[in-house]
Design an enzyme around this catalytic site. Structure first.
Site, PDB file in Angstrom:
ATOM      1  N   GLY A 485     115.331  90.937  -5.304  1.00 10.55           N
ATOM      2  CA  GLY A 485     114.403  89.816  -5.441  1.00 10.55           C
ATOM      3  C   GLY A 485     114.045  89.231  -4.091  1.00 10.55           C
ATOM      4  N   HIS A 486     114.222  89.989  -3.023  1.00 13.03           N
ATOM      5  CA  HIS A 486     114.014  89.469  -1.661  1.00 13.03           C
ATOM      6  C   HIS A 486     112.822  90.178  -1.029  1.00 13.03           C
ATOM      7  CE1 HIS A 486     118.635  88.578  -1.650  1.00 13.03           C
ATOM      8  NE2 HIS A 486     117.967  87.782  -2.450  1.00 13.03           N
ATOM      9  N   ILE A 487     111.625  89.782  -1.411  1.00 10.15           N
ATOM     10  CA  ILE A 487     110.403  90.447  -0.962  1.00 10.15           C
ATOM     11  C   ILE A 487     110.034  89.878   0.401  1.00 10.15           C
ATOM     12  CG2 ILE A 487     108.090  91.138  -1.637  1.00 10.15           C
ATOM     13  CD1 ILE A 487     108.702  90.109  -4.451  1.00 10.15           C
TER      14      ILE A 487
END
Lengths: 558, 144
Positions: A485-487
């Site tokens: 979830g770390h774009i």
């Protein structure tokens, strides 16, 4: 007929998540007229007609699939949840697995809330290790802003334990003392006391978290409801609505429009931004502004720039897409670990986040889990299996307990280096909310793979010290990983206009009053959950913008 | 004893729970009656259980032992038990093949079955989202 204007503002901020909220609040507090625009719904803002937190929790409880999108996927506009919701390019070696939330508050609705800082080494990968690129700023430049971001979000942490971690000095204590460790954290700590893996001490540290350990900022202390992902029922975990609401509650409040997709940044021939064009409830509108800040997270921000052919002399808009690749292992411990109580993770091992090895393989951060065998193995599956086996009555309940209470997992979150081949590109197809469709190309390289396979060996050593009744369970497919979830990375900052999109002050090289905020700025990803770093950069940008406005005249672009 | 009372007693025997919330007894019976698999058999099951449980020689453990392998009633009581444990009914022919992607079917209109799932107190925890706890409770072992 010309589209109706929403008005003239000092700043238009695209995106009402944590980053848009922070920048808006700082500028509006300083007397600037700010318009915030978000493509999604008004979530949890407490006004009449807004969708409430309890409604979202209710949807969580009635969903069949309880992943990060569970409270939100019923909304008419909500954002992609996983790789299943993206179109991947033919040259994409892997899938990009992380999604985001559209709506006021943004993706922090479903973040875990872990907020480690990036490390000095993360900012200077090329200089120190000969891989990746250097940031145009260093840890020391950002350090004071990290402190302010921790105060703004409300971070609970162990200052003494983290001060100086891999050279990351802290000049201010955390605003709140640490989130207490879980029972299993303490079991693991005892098991690992004095232990090392290949010369690296297996020190367990309390994870700094944007989660209240006492009442803070009008929000309650964490009560251990354990569903941080996908939603905190009581608001003890920080989410972006905090600063969006603060901005709306100011004596001279900011203005927010939701269900408002910005379709174009309006730019003159000389490259000066004059505002935006948007679809508000499907009606075309404009808004004039002296400056525009894009804070629509790391997929939608480059998408908007690409759609308008803006800020891209470097060719880097949309490129260098990064995530952290997550893997985990789980065991059946020899003693009860009492999972599913408290936040899903309260401690971690940061020992492998930096070191000379980064020349050869990726760094990683380890998290100790309080959620049994992790997100991929919900405990309902245990219950189903035992019921299927024919157990009933007290024997069934005690068997469920016996099977679940010793479950324990450790996760690794591994760095991905920037690569021009990884990114989003526009593609042909039907417009979506007035924006062109896109495809993603994402291939994880051997540097990262070597990193996460090494992490697995370190996890194996940890499990051996903790003690398990059988061999640990790891994913046998070495190519497989889940998204964190770390774009990050798609509008990276840099000193050179030929290799970066924005400069060290987050200003587009080619457009003097167009700014980018958020994780798309990151030239490298390190191993930290990125929100705190993005928040620190946002507060720094807001300060910079305040100064630009103070020095500029009363009208016209800054 | 009426059907609700019978279903309450049956549920306690099947799950091992000492007491069950009245609103869930009502809600679960209604859901089971409306379920295409369980619905047609609920009437005969309740009738047969009411009769057996009223007899002087009724033994709960023996009842559980005998009903579990029953080719007709076994699958039915397993659905009832799963509904109590998780708040959901299984979607597919899960007894034949239990695959990782097998989904549970929650009532889309009512969050109470999920929050009332018995498996959570059984493991010394709480329903996800509803801890009823104080800051830091997770540091200590469960009280029971």
């Amino acid at each position: 007929m010309a589209a109706e204007s929403l008005g003239s503002f000092d700043v238009v901020i695209v995106g009402a998540g944590v980053i848009g909220g922070l920048v808006t609040h700082e500028l509006a507090k300083h007397g600037r007229r700010v318009l915030m625009l978000d493509a999604g719904a008004p979530l949890g803002l407490g006004r009449d007609g807004d969708i409430t937190r309890m409604q979202l929790v209710g949807h969580f409880a009635t969903e069949d699939n309880r992943g990060p999108g569970a409270p939100y996927r019923w909304l008419p506009i909500h954002g992609p949840e996983s790789d299943a919701n993206y179109t991947h390019a033919a040259d994409s070696g892997d899938h990009f697995k992380s999604g985001y939330v559209l709506g006021a508050g943004g993706t922090t609705w479903h973040w875990l809330g872990s907020v480690p800082r990036m490390l000095p080494g993360d900012f200077a990968m090329r200089t120190r290790f000969g891989v990746g690129v250097d940031w145009p700023i260093g840890y020391q430049d950002l350090e004071p802003w990290y402190g302010r971001a921790e105060e703004a979000l409300g971070v609970a942490g162990d200052h003494a334990g983290l001060d100086g971690l891999h050279g990351a000095q802290r000049t201010a204590p955390f605003p709140m003392t640490e989130i207490w460790p879980s029972y299993s954290d303490l079991v693991v700590e005892r098991a690992l006391a004095g232990r090392s893996f290949e010369g690296v001490a297996l020190t367990v540290l309390r994870t700094p978290q944007a989660r209240n350990s006492r009442p803070y900022d009008g929000r309650p202390a964490c009560a251990g409801n354990s569903i941080c992902v996908p939603i905190c029922p009581i608001g003890a975990k920080y989410d972006g609505t905090v600063h969006v609401k603060k901005a709306l509650a100011l004596p001279q409040p900011a203005r927010l429009e939701t269900l408002a997709t910005v379709t174009r940044v309006l730019v003159s021939e000389s490259g000066v931004a004059s505002g935006v064009e948007l679809l508000l409830n499907d009606q075309k509108r404009t808004a004039e502004a002296r400056a525009v800040v894009l804070a629509a997270h790391a997929i939608e921000t480059p998408r908007l720039l690409l759609a308008g052919g803006l800020a891209n002399a470097s060719g880097q808009v949309g490129r260098n897409l990064m995530d952290h690749t997550n893997r985990f292992g789980s065991i059946i411990a020899r003693e009860p670990m009492f999972p599913f109580r408290g936040p899903p993770s309260t401690s971690g091992i940061d020992a492998f986040r930096d070191g000379a090895f980064r020349r050869e393989r990726a760094a990683f951060r380890l998290s100790l889990g309080n959620d049994g065998a992790g997100r991929n193995a919900p405990p309902e599956g245990v219950a189903m299996r035992l019921v299927k086996a024919g157990l009933l009555g007290p024997e069934l309940l005690s068997s469920i307990r016996r099977e679940i209470e010793p479950l324990f997992r450790v996760s690794s979150s591994t760095e991905v280096l920037p690569s021009a081949a990884n990114g989003i590109r526009l593609r042909a197809g039907e417009m979506e909310r007035g924006l062109p469709p896109f495809e993603i190309s994402f291939t994880v390289d051997d540097y990262t793979r070597r990193g996460y396979l090494y992490a697995e060996r370190a996890m194996g050593a940890i499990f051996e010290h903790v003690g398990s009744t059988k061999a640990p369970d790891f994913d046998p497919d070495q190519r497989n990983f889940s998204g964190a979830g770390h774009i990050m990375g798609t509008c990276r900052m840099g000193n050179s206009p030929s290799t970066s999109v924005v400069d060290a002050s987050c200003r587009a090289h080619e457009h003097r009053n167009l700014f980018v905020a958020g994780t798309s700025l990151f030239p490298t990803g390190g191993t930290a959950n990125p929100t705190l770093t993005a928040a620190a950069l946002a507060l720094r940008l807001a300060e910079h913008l305040k100064g630009l406005f103070d020095r500029a005249g009363s009208t016209g672009p800054i | 004893m009426d059907d609700l009372g019978t279903f309450d007693r049956l549920s306690r025997v099947l799950t091992g729970a000492e007491s069950l919330p009245a609103d869930l007894v009502q809600g679960h019976l209604k859901r089971l009656r409306g379920d295409p698999d369980a619905g047609p058999q609920m009437g005969p099951l309740l009738e047969s259980f009411a009769h057996g449980a009223a007899s002087s020689g009724f033994d709960e453990e023996r009842f559980r032992r005998e009903i579990a392998p029953d080719p007709v009633l076994g699958p039915l009581v397993r659905r009832i038990v799963l509904l109590w444990l998780t708040g959901a009914l299984p979607k597919v022919d899960w007894v034949a093949v239990l695959k990782p992607e097998q989904k549970l079917d929650y009532d889309a209109t009512d969050p109470r079955p999920f929050f009332g799932g018995l498996m959570w107190p059984a493991i010394g925890a709480h329903p996800p989202g509803l801890s009823g706890g104080y800051f830091g409770y997770w540091r200590y072992p469960p009280e029971s």
